[in-house]
Design a protein around this motif. Structure first.
Motif, PDB file in Angstrom:
ATOM      1  N   THR A 128      46.284  41.014  25.581  1.00  0.00           N
ATOM      2  CA  THR A 128      44.883  40.877  25.959  1.00  0.00           C
ATOM      3  C   THR A 128      44.789  40.425  27.408  1.00  0.00           C
ATOM      4  N   PHE A 129      43.851  41.016  28.143  1.00  0.00           N
ATOM      5  CA  PHE A 129      43.609  40.673  29.541  1.00  0.00           C
ATOM      6  C   PHE A 129      42.137  40.309  29.707  1.00  0.00           C
ATOM      7  N   TYR A 133      34.247  41.410  33.846  1.00  0.00           N
ATOM      8  CA  TYR A 133      33.528  42.376  34.681  1.00  0.00           C
ATOM      9  C   TYR A 133      34.360  43.628  34.954  1.00  0.00           C
ATOM     10  N   LEU A 134      35.600  43.641  34.506  1.00  0.00           N
ATOM     11  CA  LEU A 134      36.533  44.760  34.651  1.00  0.00           C
ATOM     12  C   LEU A 134      36.983  44.987  36.090  1.00  0.00           C
ATOM     13  N   VAL A 135      36.276  44.419  37.053  1.00  0.00           N
ATOM     14  CA  VAL A 135      36.623  44.517  38.469  1.00  0.00           C
ATOM     15  C   VAL A 135      36.871  43.111  39.010  1.00  0.00           C
ATOM     16  N   ARG A 136      37.277  43.023  40.276  1.00  0.00           N
ATOM     17  CA  ARG A 136      37.536  41.703  40.865  1.00  0.00           C
ATOM     18  C   ARG A 136      36.259  40.877  40.880  1.00  0.00           C
ATOM     19  N   ALA A 137      36.376  39.627  40.478  1.00  0.00           N
ATOM     20  CA  ALA A 137      35.223  38.728  40.425  1.00  0.00           C
ATOM     21  C   ALA A 137      35.672  37.320  40.763  1.00  0.00           C
ATOM     22  N   ASP A 152      33.838  47.886  43.785  1.00  0.00           N
ATOM     23  CA  ASP A 152      34.787  48.943  44.139  1.00  0.00           C
ATOM     24  C   ASP A 152      36.212  48.415  44.291  1.00  0.00           C
ATOM     25  N   GLU A 153      36.471  47.194  43.791  1.00  0.00           N
ATOM     26  CA  GLU A 153      37.811  46.616  43.912  1.00  0.00           C
ATOM     27  C   GLU A 153      38.403  46.353  42.530  1.00  0.00           C
ATOM     28  N   PHE A 154      39.675  46.688  42.380  1.00  0.00           N
ATOM     29  CA  PHE A 154      40.349  46.508  41.103  1.00  0.00           C
ATOM     30  C   PHE A 154      40.589  45.024  40.813  1.00  0.00           C
ATOM     31  N   ASP A 155      40.550  44.682  39.547  1.00  0.00           N
ATOM     32  CA  ASP A 155      40.948  43.340  39.108  1.00  0.00           C
ATOM     33  C   ASP A 155      42.448  43.392  38.837  1.00  0.00           C
ATOM     34  N   GLU A 156      43.226  42.930  39.797  1.00  0.00           N
ATOM     35  CA  GLU A 156      44.676  43.085  39.709  1.00  0.00           C
ATOM     36  C   GLU A 156      45.317  42.240  38.615  1.00  0.00           C
ATOM     37  N   LYS A 157      44.550  41.330  38.024  1.00  0.00           N
ATOM     38  CA  LYS A 157      45.112  40.557  36.910  1.00  0.00           C
ATOM     39  C   LYS A 157      45.492  41.483  35.761  1.00  0.00           C
ATOM     40  N   TRP A 158      44.814  42.631  35.676  1.00  0.00           N
ATOM     41  CA  TRP A 158      45.208  43.598  34.651  1.00  0.00           C
ATOM     42  C   TRP A 158      45.670  44.923  35.239  1.00  0.00           C
TER      43      TRP A 158
END
Length: 360
Positions: A128-129, A133-137, A152-158
């Motif tokens: 589970t990740f 917000y599915l994106v960087r926050a 427009d930025e990826f959430d690099e945690k996942w």
């Protein structure tokens, strides 16, 4: 004997019908129930909410078979990406799968928002990740009342780990209804519920679709060449008699019939945007040979106002008023049916195997 995919009816349209055989685990037999969803431990007086199953209008939906699921997943991995309902879903899966095998914790961290579990006998990993917000926050203030989200930025945690997974189940919804500052290309493009001067007021509608678009882009770009992307649609909350922080509660003890309520307002809007973005992403992914699958569970969960913890996710606190929880789902409870939907959808999409033993 292995169950075969059912007649191709719409399994997501139907009614809840009594199931006296449920539940298939209890809070005494499953240790992976989050405290706030452990309704029976904290004194919920009724138990009928655990004794229903979903009946599609034109066919049957088999009860989840843990052995069959684990055989399909042999040598594979599955990630749940999104908010706490996604974690709620994965914990339900662990409880249901416990009839076949208990997993080993192989997490890289002690943070329960980023857990990994290994089913050793099947070489199957489930993770589970936390990414609401599915994106960087990031939080704007220490209270967390205002959030910056970078559409427009990826959430690099996942996204940095997504290549390891064969199946990615994404979800999201409730968090987009909070105060948010929206960013694109590192610049503020608008704000929801913040009333800042010289900043455009934007509602969640635009940001919600863009966040899913960015998440799908991350999976397609960074996922492995055979990754299967699964959207599990929005699960409505059921606050009545007030909003969540103003005394709202959910005290019903049985499901709605489909003619007793309907999807409307922001619930309908969230669901509509999810489907639009899913179809757009699926079209692009298909050209690259990637598979997208839909778990359209919104209607089924809309009909379950009885399945939430309400005030049975904690002991009564003296001199303290805690909000009732009409967002998450009791375990055991209605969210267990998501496993029924998942397994049947996998079979319909051709992901089949032969279990070593049947489950009855």
């Amino acid at each position: 004997m292995v169950s075969k995919p059912l007649k191709k009816c719409d399994i997501f349209s139907g009614e809840w019908v009594p199931n006296p055989e449920a539940p298939y685990y209890t809070n005494a037999t499953c240790w992976e129930i989050h405290e706030h969803q452990n309704c029976m431990k904290y004194g919920r007086p009724d138990s009928e909410f655990m004794k229903w199953r979903w009946k599609p209008n034109e066919c049957e939906l088999p009860i989840f078979n843990p052995f069959h699921f684990l055989e399909i997943m042999r040598g594979k991995s599955m990630a749940f990406v999104g908010d706490s309902i996604g974690r709620n879903h994965m914990q339900s899966m662990i409880c249901l799968l416990s009839r076949a095998e208990w997993p080993v914790d192989v997490s890289y961290t002690d943070d329960f928002s980023f857990k990994r579990w290994l089913y050793s006998n099947y070489n199957f990993t489930m993770a589970t990740f936390w990414s609401p917000y599915l994106v960087r926050a990031e939080q704007v203030d220490s209270k967390g009342d205002l959030i910056n989200i970078y559409l427009d930025e990826f959430d690099e945690k996942w996204t940095a780990q997504i290549k390891e997974f064969d199946y990615v189940i994404i979800n999201g919804g409730q968090w987009f209804l909070r105060p948010i500052v929206f960013y694109e290309k590192q610049k503020i493009v608008g704000c929801q519920y913040c009333s800042w001067e010289n900043v455009t007021h934007l509602t969640w509608h635009s940001g919600y679709g863009k966040a899913f678009r960015t998440a799908y882009k991350a999976i397609v770009n960074f996922g492995n060449s055979k990754v299967v992307t699964i959207l599990r649609t929005y699960a409505p909350s059921h606050f009545e008699n007030g909003v969540w922080d103003k005394g709202g509660n959910c005290i019903r003890t049985k499901p709605f019939k489909s003619n007793e309520t309907r999807l409307e307002g922001y619930n309908l809007e969230l669901h509509t945007i999810q489907l639009e973005e899913f179809k757009r992403a699926e079209k692009k992914a298909t050209k690259r040979g990637l598979k997208f699958m839909l778990l359209d569970t919104t209607q089924a969960m809309l009909l379950r106002p009885d399945g939430h913890p309400n005030n049975y996710g904690h002991w009564p606190q003296e001199n303290m008023t805690l909000p009732n929880d009409c967002v998450h789902w009791c375990l055991p409870g209605p969210i267990d049916t998501m496993a029924d939907f998942l397994l049947e959808t996998l079979k319909r999409e051709g992901f089949t195997s032969f279990p070593k033993k049947d489950f009855i």
